[in-house]
Every structure is written in C-alpha cells, then in structure tokens.
Design an enzyme around this catalytic site. Structure first.
Site, PDB file in Angstrom:
ATOM      1  N   GLY B 335     -15.430  61.122  87.119  1.00 39.08           N
ATOM      2  CA  GLY B 335     -15.327  60.461  85.829  1.00 39.08           C
ATOM      3  C   GLY B 335     -14.449  59.228  85.914  1.00 39.08           C
ATOM      4  N   GLU B 336     -13.810  58.882  84.806  1.00 38.01           N
ATOM      5  CA  GLU B 336     -12.946  57.692  84.669  1.00 38.01           C
ATOM      6  C   GLU B 336     -13.749  56.391  84.640  1.00 38.01           C
ATOM      7  OE1 GLU B 336      -9.803  57.536  87.619  1.00 38.01           O
ATOM      8  OE2 GLU B 336      -9.178  59.599  87.272  1.00 38.01           O
ATOM      9  N   GLY B 337     -15.028  56.458  85.050  1.00 37.72           N
ATOM     10  CA  GLY B 337     -15.852  55.261  85.215  1.00 37.72           C
ATOM     11  C   GLY B 337     -16.090  54.921  86.677  1.00 37.72           C
TER      12      GLY B 337
END
Lengths: 372, 372
Positions: B335-337
């Site tokens: 995640g997080e981008g």
C-alpha cells in the site's frame, strides 16, 4: 601438403579460443553471501510488513551481493543488441524476410527503433553487435563488428555452425564486455537480439536441454499462422532427431541448433559474470543465450536477472530451468532488449528500497530527535 | 426546540455537499476517441511486429486520448497517500495496533517511508492526506487536513459512518485534486493508503458490489494467521448481513462497510477524471476507493489505471470489475501508493513508445535520406 599445416594452425587457434572461454569461466566467482545476508536482514527490519515489497526484495539483495554494498548505484547502463541471420528461414518459419535483420541493424544505428526509444527512457545506451548478419556492413559503422559468418547453415540439413564457430561466437560476446569495462566501465548490462527466424533455434535450444517436446516449447514468434507454427515445430523436431545435440555439452547444442547471436548472448552473460556485473536478459532468444552460459557455468546464474516474461511459450520453461522470476510480465514479444531495459528502472528501485527505506529502529530515532 | 433548526441546517449542508459531488461527476467527460484511434493506428504502423509491446500499447493509446495528443508528457507526478483509522480493528483483524496509522503518517512527513523512497525514485512528490486518523495532528503539519472523524465506527456493530460523512470523505478527496490543479498543476496522480485494518473494509466493499462470497475475496493483509483470517472473513460476513449495503448505491456501501480514506480515494479518482488527469491506483484499498468512484461514475474508469496486482486475493476481482489490466505484478502487498508510483515509469515508457518509435514509412524515409 598444406592441409596438415592448416589443420595444425586451426588447432592452435581453437586451443587459444578455448583458453579464453575457460579463463572467463574460471573468473566467475560466487556472489558475496555475507552481504546478501546483511541485505535480507535490513529488508526484514524496515518499517513495513515483512516481505511486502515482493520480488524486488530478492532483486535488491542479489544486486547488493554482486556489488558488495548495501548502497548499489547502477549508473552506467548498456543494452547490447546482438544480431545474426539464420539459414533455417529457408524453411518458412518467420513472417519477415531475412533482409529485415540488416535493415533493423541500420534502424538501431539511426536511433529510431523500439530499443533506442526504451533505452533512452531507461537512461541506458544501446550498443549493437553483428555476430552473423547476412550482409557486409561498412567497417566504419558504429557497431561491434564480430561477424562469425554471414548467417548460420540451415540446421534442417546440417549443423547450424561448427564447434569452432560456436566458441568464436561466445568469445565475441565476452570480448564486448571486456571492451565495455575497459572503455568507461559499465554497472549493468542488458542483452537483446535481432535476427529474423531466431525464435526457432531458441525453442530448439530449450528443447535440447530440457528434453521437453517442441510442441510445448514453440511459439508464434512475430505472429505466424497455425500452419507456419506446425511447420516450425516439425523443423525443430527434425533438427533434434537429425543432430541429437548433447544436453551435457552446451557448445554442441549451440553449434547444432543455435545461432551466432545466441552464442554472442551467451558470451555477454559469461563476460558480465566474470567482471562482476549484473546482466539482464530479455526475451526467448536472449534467454536462450543465457541458458547456454548457465549450462557452461552455473555460477553465472547468480549475476543473471530475467527482465520480463514474454508471451513466447518457451520462455517460461527457460526461466524455470534458470530458477529466475521475471520482473515484468506485460505481454512483450519484441526482443531487441526492450524487456530488459524496461526492467532496469525496477532494479534501480530495488536498490533504493534496500538503501533508503528506514528500519523501525531508525524511524524511532528520527521521531525521538524530532520530539526532543 | 433546537432540533428542527439543526436538522434544517444539516440538510442545507448535505445538499451543498451533494451538489459538489454531482457537479464533479457531471464534469467527467469521455476521453478523446479520435485521438485514441489515431494512436492505435500509429502503434500498428511502427517498425516492429504488430502488438509486440503488449499492454503498454493500450496504456499509450488511452493516455493519448486523455491528454488529447500523441506526444504525452507526464512531468508533474503526485502520489496522494490517504490515511484513516477503522473501528473494526477492535475485532482483531490486523497484526498491527491502531497507533501505527498515525506513526506512519509522521514517517511519511519525515520522508523515510517506502512511499517516499519509491516516489523519489519515480520523480513524483508525496502528499499525505488525513481523512480520519485517530489522532489530532498539529494543524501546521504539512499534510492535507481532511479529517471527517477520528476513525470509523466498528461496522460489526453499526455502520462505519453515516451517509453525510461518506459524501464528505469523497468530497474531501475531490477537493485535494482541485487544490493540486490550482497550485502548480499535476499531470498524473497516484493514489495510496495507510490505515491499520483497512483491507477488511476493502474486501467488504468488493463483496458488497460483486455478491461474491467473502471467503473468496478476503486475504491476509499485512500477514495475519489462519485463525485471524477466519475471524476477518466472519467479521465481513456479519457486517454484510447486518447492514445489507445496497450495491446500486455506492454511497450506501461506503457508509456501511467503508472507511474515510476509502471515500477520499474515491474522491481523488472522481476529481482526477473531472480535471482530465490520469489516475493510477495501487493496492486493494486504493482500488476499493476507485471502485466506489467507478460505481458512482463509470466514465471515471476511462482515466483510471491499475498500477499493479497485489498478492491480496480480492484485488483481482476488483480489476476484473473495473476491466483493468494491472501494469505490474511483482508480489507487492504494502500500500501507501508504492505499486502506483512504480508503474509511473512504465506509463511514461508507453508515452515514449507512441511518440518516438518510427513507423515503417518513417524508417524508409530516413534510410533514403542517409543513402542519398
């Protein structure tokens, strides 16, 4: 009267050729295991779930072990696009006429081909090498001039090349790495191919090594019809039956069903490994070359990365045999090195992951400093 | 006596909130079909086998149609990492305590997290947005302050949020894009998430829309045990039984089993589409947000790209529903981008493929000029 002398001279040259190859193989050292261990520990201590950056973690650790540091920099990147022609095109195994090999070499030199565009995007330079294109290039043309012969023989009738030529083609690939290292140095090498008809020898090579039936290993190359695919499979079967390449003797496999650029591609892998340089292979032809290298010197595999998985069906069997996980899987089937250079960016990302993502401990220290 | 007035005021605000959302959706236009057609023709005429650059050809054509040109430049790249907390963590669905959401927001701001490292590598900037973290951040902290509430309600007991909060969270995402466009502009947006427990609402969202059983859609998030996975599945089943979210009403789905950052992620997609900006989603949370956006406004899907396929099992079902082919498949589950920004480089490669690889005709002209 001349023949024995000729023969003797030839033997001397053969011996010296074998020596260069053997020396190169002897120079391939195991990668640095303690650094790899250290890298894996750091990755596992970073402030994120363990293993959450997938295959890039293994890539990062292996690059660290190759370069002997946790802060790897891959600045000078080169892709070497290896060209050669194939006698087997007489059998009608490709959509394109043989002249396209030579035209594409010119296109590479002029900078307008796919590999030029993608290498520029990747911050890599393109070097073109002729190992056996069926055309005399101007000696001033800015390519590596390593022609062994103007195209292999049609391997449905005779071996693609003789043993001496096979060794010569491998050595030519090694010598390119030697030159790259001497002139400016290189941090990472990608390997690519151009040669009309060259998915046919590539499928034959993985069939010869693995014993898997050609039906399972042979794909459509540039997009041949069902009828041509049938023909291509039967051509490969016939060649394997006729020449019985010895899977324990990679030079035998290369000489009987290979190609000059495939030998060159093998040499690039051996040369890169001998110099401690990571080397990224591209599609099925480039990986066939890597396979020859790996069968000759398994330790070379520690320096080898699979840039991508192509749609060509034999490619997966090669990766399996090489125990490599391809980095990209984006439906490429072009060659030239395109899938190798596109993987460069992800490999560089892997080096940043290892070097720059903070561990839980480092985060705690930063937070403590900010709050003090 | 106050209640009716309060109620009235609330209705006014609700109305104005709905108006902003509806206006945004109305501003989403179809991408430029003639340019897409032109791009596909150029790609098919390039000097290489048709279709040989796989999924990047479609990416290139769609980016051209979004930007209205065959020479797309993606210079200003931003990833917006959306944070929120989740009441459902009380049920024991995550390995990490809730405080980690807030700690990671601080880590993003300090620049030492995975997304900072990978965005830097991709030439993108990281912007962090708080939609519902369970902590009062210093108003001077350089993030988008869009907190709807300090964490959703535990949706095994009551809806995660009310309908007004759901709309508010989406609008907050839209307003971030408005601001990015106004302040300096942006050529491409990536979306990312941070929120302990947020794979649980994400799996619930795809289950609610698709009707597929939670067993098939629910994964291990950051790496939970078999027993926790069982628990997570039963939590989702229970919530769906209890609230019966209406799959034809995306706001209902978001409010009953969603999250504030998931609403924000939906808003980013709607805002990007309304401004004609390509938007790249990351993992299962980011894609859950994209799904809410797409269910509200299917045309937004034309601006949407799937950065990667995560190992989280529900992700593939989302891509199928959105009719998106993920660009990367490298085993990420962070995640997080992170998977969005790593795809940026390949999307930029796609723009170069379209603009720079020569057609057979252009190659012939170059060769004729060189030989004249």
């Amino acid at each position: 009267m001349n023949r024995p002398t000729d023969f003797h001279i030839k033997n001397d040259r053969e011996e010296s050729d074998m020596k260069y190859l053997e020396e190169t193989i002897k120079n391939i050292k195991e990668i640095n295991r303690p650094i790899k261990e250290k890298a894996l520990i750091r990755l596992s201590e970073q402030a994120r779930p363990a293993g959450s950056l997938g295959i890039l973690e293994g890539v990062a650790a292996r690059l660290a072990a190759i370069k002997g540091t946790l802060d790897v920099r891959l600045e000078k990147k080169v892709v070497v696009t290896c060209a050669g022609d194939h006698g087997v095109v007489e059998e009608g195994v490709s959509l394109f006429p043989q002249e396209v090999t030579c035209q594409m070499v010119e296109n590479f030199v002029n900078g307008g081909a796919s590999i030029n565009v993608l290498a520029r995007h990747a911050g890599a330079s393109v070097r073109v090498a002729d190992f056996g294109v069926n055309k005399d290039f101007d000696p001033g043309m800015p390519i590596f001039h390593k022609k062994v012969r103007k195209g292999t023989s049609n391997f449905t009738k005779m071996p693609a090349m003789d043993r001496e030529e096979a060794v010569k083609s491998i050595n030519a690939g090694i010598s390119i790495v030697d030159e790259l290292v001497q002139k400016g140095g290189v941090d990472m090498i990608g390997t690519g191919d151009m040669g009309i008809g060259n998915t046919t020898p590539s499928s034959a090579i993985i069939a010869a090594f693995s014993g898997i039936a050609p039906e399972k290993l042979t794909g459509r190359g540039t997009g041949i019809t069902d009828a041509m695919l049938e023909k291509k499979i039967s051509v490969i079967k016939h060649a394997l039956d006729l020449h019985r390449p010895n899977p324990l003797d990679p030079i035998d496999v290369l000489s009987k069903v290979g190609g000059f650029e495939i030998g060159g591609l093998a040499g690039l892998v051996l040369g890169a490994a001998a110099h401690g340089i990571p080397v990224v292979c591209d599609g099925i032809i480039s990986t066939a070359g890597a396979l020859i290298a790996w069968e000759l010197a398994p330790t070379a595999g520690e320096y080898l990365f699979a840039g991508h998985r192509s749609v060509e069906v034999g490619h997966g069997f090669m990766h399996e045999r090489l125990n490599l996980v391809p980095i990209l899987d984006i439906g490429f089937r072009l060659g030239e090195g395109t899938g190798a250079v596109l993987a460069f960016n992800l490999m560089e990302a892997a080096t940043r992951i290892l070097a720059e993502i903070k561990t839980f401990e480092e985060v705690a220290i930063t937070n403590a400093q900010k709050n003090s």
